[in-house]
Write a protein that holds these residues in place. Structure first.
Motif, PDB file in Angstrom:
ATOM      1  N   UNK A 145       0.854  -1.191   0.000  1.00 53.03           N
ATOM      2  CA  UNK A 145       0.000   0.000   0.000  1.00 53.03           C
ATOM      3  C   UNK A 145       0.888   1.239   0.000  1.00 53.03           C
ATOM      4  N   UNK A 146       0.317   2.384  -0.371  1.00 50.51           N
ATOM      5  CA  UNK A 146       1.110   3.616  -0.359  1.00 50.51           C
ATOM      6  C   UNK A 146       1.633   3.900   1.047  1.00 50.51           C
ATOM      7  N   UNK A 147       0.768   3.749   2.061  1.00 54.75           N
ATOM      8  CA  UNK A 147       1.212   4.032   3.432  1.00 54.75           C
ATOM      9  C   UNK A 147       2.244   2.997   3.889  1.00 54.75           C
ATOM     10  N   UNK A 148       2.099   1.743   3.418  1.00 54.48           N
ATOM     11  CA  UNK A 148       3.081   0.725   3.770  1.00 54.48           C
ATOM     12  C   UNK A 148       4.424   0.984   3.117  1.00 54.48           C
ATOM     13  N   UNK A 149       4.419   1.321   1.839  1.00 49.70           N
ATOM     14  CA  UNK A 149       5.657   1.627   1.129  1.00 49.70           C
ATOM     15  C   UNK A 149       6.351   2.834   1.738  1.00 49.70           C
ATOM     16  N   UNK A 150       5.575   3.835   2.113  1.00 49.59           N
ATOM     17  CA  UNK A 150       6.163   5.040   2.701  1.00 49.59           C
ATOM     18  C   UNK A 150       6.819   4.708   4.041  1.00 49.59           C
ATOM     19  N   UNK A 151       6.139   3.902   4.839  1.00 43.57           N
ATOM     20  CA  UNK A 151       6.702   3.545   6.141  1.00 43.57           C
ATOM     21  C   UNK A 151       7.932   2.646   5.983  1.00 43.57           C
ATOM     22  N   UNK A 152       7.988   1.898   4.915  1.00 44.43           N
ATOM     23  CA  UNK A 152       9.144   1.039   4.631  1.00 44.43           C
ATOM     24  C   UNK A 152      10.352   1.874   4.206  1.00 44.43           C
ATOM     25  N   UNK A 153      10.112   3.111   3.742  1.00 48.00           N
ATOM     26  CA  UNK A 153      11.211   3.967   3.319  1.00 48.00           C
ATOM     27  C   UNK A 153      11.245   4.237   1.834  1.00 48.00           C
ATOM     28  N   UNK A 154      10.226   3.762   1.092  1.00 52.68           N
ATOM     29  CA  UNK A 154      10.184   4.041  -0.342  1.00 52.68           C
ATOM     30  C   UNK A 154       9.876   5.511  -0.582  1.00 52.68           C
ATOM     31  N   UNK A 155      10.527   6.076  -1.584  1.00 52.50           N
ATOM     32  CA  UNK A 155      10.361   7.490  -1.908  1.00 52.50           C
ATOM     33  C   UNK A 155       9.485   7.644  -3.148  1.00 52.50           C
ATOM     34  N   UNK A 156       8.820   8.789  -3.300  1.00 55.87           N
ATOM     35  CA  UNK A 156       8.059   9.027  -4.527  1.00 55.87           C
ATOM     36  C   UNK A 156       8.925   8.890  -5.784  1.00 55.87           C
ATOM     37  N   UNK A 157      10.176   9.377  -5.700  1.00 59.39           N
ATOM     38  CA  UNK A 157      11.057   9.310  -6.868  1.00 59.39           C
ATOM     39  C   UNK A 157      11.359   7.871  -7.249  1.00 59.39           C
ATOM     40  N   UNK A 158      11.533   6.992  -6.251  1.00 66.01           N
ATOM     41  CA  UNK A 158      11.827   5.586  -6.533  1.00 66.01           C
ATOM     42  C   UNK A 158      10.645   4.912  -7.211  1.00 66.01           C
ATOM     43  N   UNK A 159       9.441   5.196  -6.726  1.00 62.37           N
ATOM     44  CA  UNK A 159       8.247   4.581  -7.310  1.00 62.37           C
ATOM     45  C   UNK A 159       8.012   5.107  -8.721  1.00 62.37           C
ATOM     46  N   UNK A 160       8.267   6.405  -8.927  1.00 61.15           N
ATOM     47  CA  UNK A 160       8.095   6.976 -10.267  1.00 61.15           C
ATOM     48  C   UNK A 160       9.114   6.377 -11.240  1.00 61.15           C
TER      49      UNK A 160
END
Length: 413
Positions: A145-160
């Motif tokens: 999930x977006x909130x899960x990825x964010x808490x894991x440390x994923x950045x918007x730039x990495x996902x893009x």
């Protein structure tokens, strides 16, 4: 309200001979007594999804409705319905009727869904993981999930970057999870401040420290926070101290070293990164034979960055944290949630593929610069990987870090 649920439907009159079954006078309203979250029990008839979907797109002024391939067969009905609702006609008396929706209507485009190995994206199945307490919640760092990825440390730039790299296609394919991890490494490599952390600590005692450096002496040390700062800038420095006792990784000492081992073993020299060259002299053990301390001597005049520091050649440098200024931290070592690359493919029970070791919690010791982290701050723990200060549980008095991604893909190796 005179008819029972399911006893009648309202259908769109189109073409019962159409080769597309979705155009054979599809149902657009049905009777269903269900409490609506906004209107309560006011209504007992509701539109079918395929009828409501294009109308909602038009009312919300959607221009391009992007969907996955399973909607491709529905596009003829999507277009037929919007053409009926946007067209107008003139009556004999001159009045213009129709035009219930404004033209031009939205257009639907289909593409292949993202299939990522070791991941499920079904909302129903993700909800089952949450409600059955297989994970801690929708923001569990193992969730896609977006909130899960964010808490894991994923950045918007990495996902893009990931989205750009995999592209858009109409062909069904599976993207390996390591592709997503690689995009995060690329983004954090030049941004994440470095720091030393010991995840499985054993104490290293420098037995000649008091004699050479003075009893109780703490020697200040520093290292750059960014090895490759942006062009035209200088890296900030991290400051810490070295004394008689430091923490090292337990795997950095072997009493009987295997072939090719270059770290600490009796008689071998290594450098404490940012500090001094030391020579291992042995270890102490408890009554069960477990190593409790590693023993070494410090080689004078070999402090990193000082004249003559390279006079003693070593084959390895190891990370460490001083006992005097090290900070205890909870470190959550997250791994992939599933052991099977395709956990729910072919009707498999995805619960059976859960990875029992997808989370290991350790008490680590980190250098003092990491104690100043704010929630969502990202770091590279040297040798270990990229970590993020947990956005929910991290506190200055009790640091909590989540493993975002290792330094390289080691899954299954």
């Amino acid at each position: 309200g005179k008819h029972e649920d399911g006893s009648m439907v309202l259908r769109a009159k189109i073409d019962m001979a159409s080769p597309n079954i979705n155009m054979r006078d599809p149902a657009i309203y049905r009777i269903r007594r269900a409490t609506h979250h906004n209107t309560g029990d006011t209504w007992c008839i509701y539109p079918m999804y395929t009828y409501a979907h294009p109308i909602e797109d038009a009312l919300e002024q959607i221009t391009h409705s992007l969907c996955t391939l399973e909607f491709e067969d529905q596009r003829p009905f999507y277009d037929w319905l919007l053409e009926r609702l946007t067209e107008t006609s003139k009556l004999p008396d001159g009045r213009v009727v129709g035009g219930l929706l404004t033209a031009p209507p939205p257009r639907q485009y289909e593409f292949a869904r993202l299939n990522l190995t070791y991941v499920i994206t079904s909302k129903r199945k993700l909800a089952q993981l949450v409600y059955d307490h297989k994970v801690s919640g929708w923001d569990d760092p193992r969730m896609p999930t977006i909130v899960g990825l964010r808490r894991r440390g994923y950045t918007p730039a990495a996902i893009q970057t990931f989205a750009e790299r995999i592209g858009v296609t109409k062909s069904d394919s599976w993207i390996d999870y390591s592709t997503l991890e690689g995009c995060l490494r690329e983004d954090l490599e030049l941004k994440a401040h470095r720091g030393m952390a010991v995840l499985n600590p054993v104490k290293l005692v420098l037995t000649n420290w008091d004699e050479v450096m003075g009893a109780g002496h703490l020697e200040p040390c520093s290292l750059p926070a960014l090895p490759h700062p942006p062009e035209g800038t200088e890296s900030p420095l991290r400051h810490f101290t070295i004394g008689k006792e430091v923490w090292i990784e337990r795997e950095d000492f072997e009493e009987v070293p295997p072939k090719g081992y270059k770290r600490l073993f009796p008689g071998n020299k290594v450098r404490l990164k940012g500090g001094y060259v030391i020579e291992c002299t042995g270890c102490t053990k408890d009554s069960d034979g477990n190593i409790t301390e590693v023993l070494a001597t410090v080689v004078p005049d070999t402090k990193s960055g000082t004249p003559g520091a390279d006079s003693v050649k070593v084959k390895a440098a190891i990370t460490w944290v001083g006992v005097a200024d090290g900070v205890n931290a909870e470190v959550r070592m997250y791994d992939r949630l599933f052991l099977d690359a395709h956990p729910d493919a072919g009707g498999k029970d995805f619960i059976e593929s859960l990875n029992p070791n997808s989370l290991k919690v350790v008490t680590a010791i980190v250098e003092p610069s990491l104690a100043n982290a704010k929630p969502d701050d990202k770091f590279q723990f040297e040798r270990h990987g990229y970590f993020v200060a947990d956005r929910v549980d991290h506190r200055a008095e009790k640091p909590v870090f989540n493993l975002a991604v290792g330094l390289k893909d080691s899954w299954g190796k």
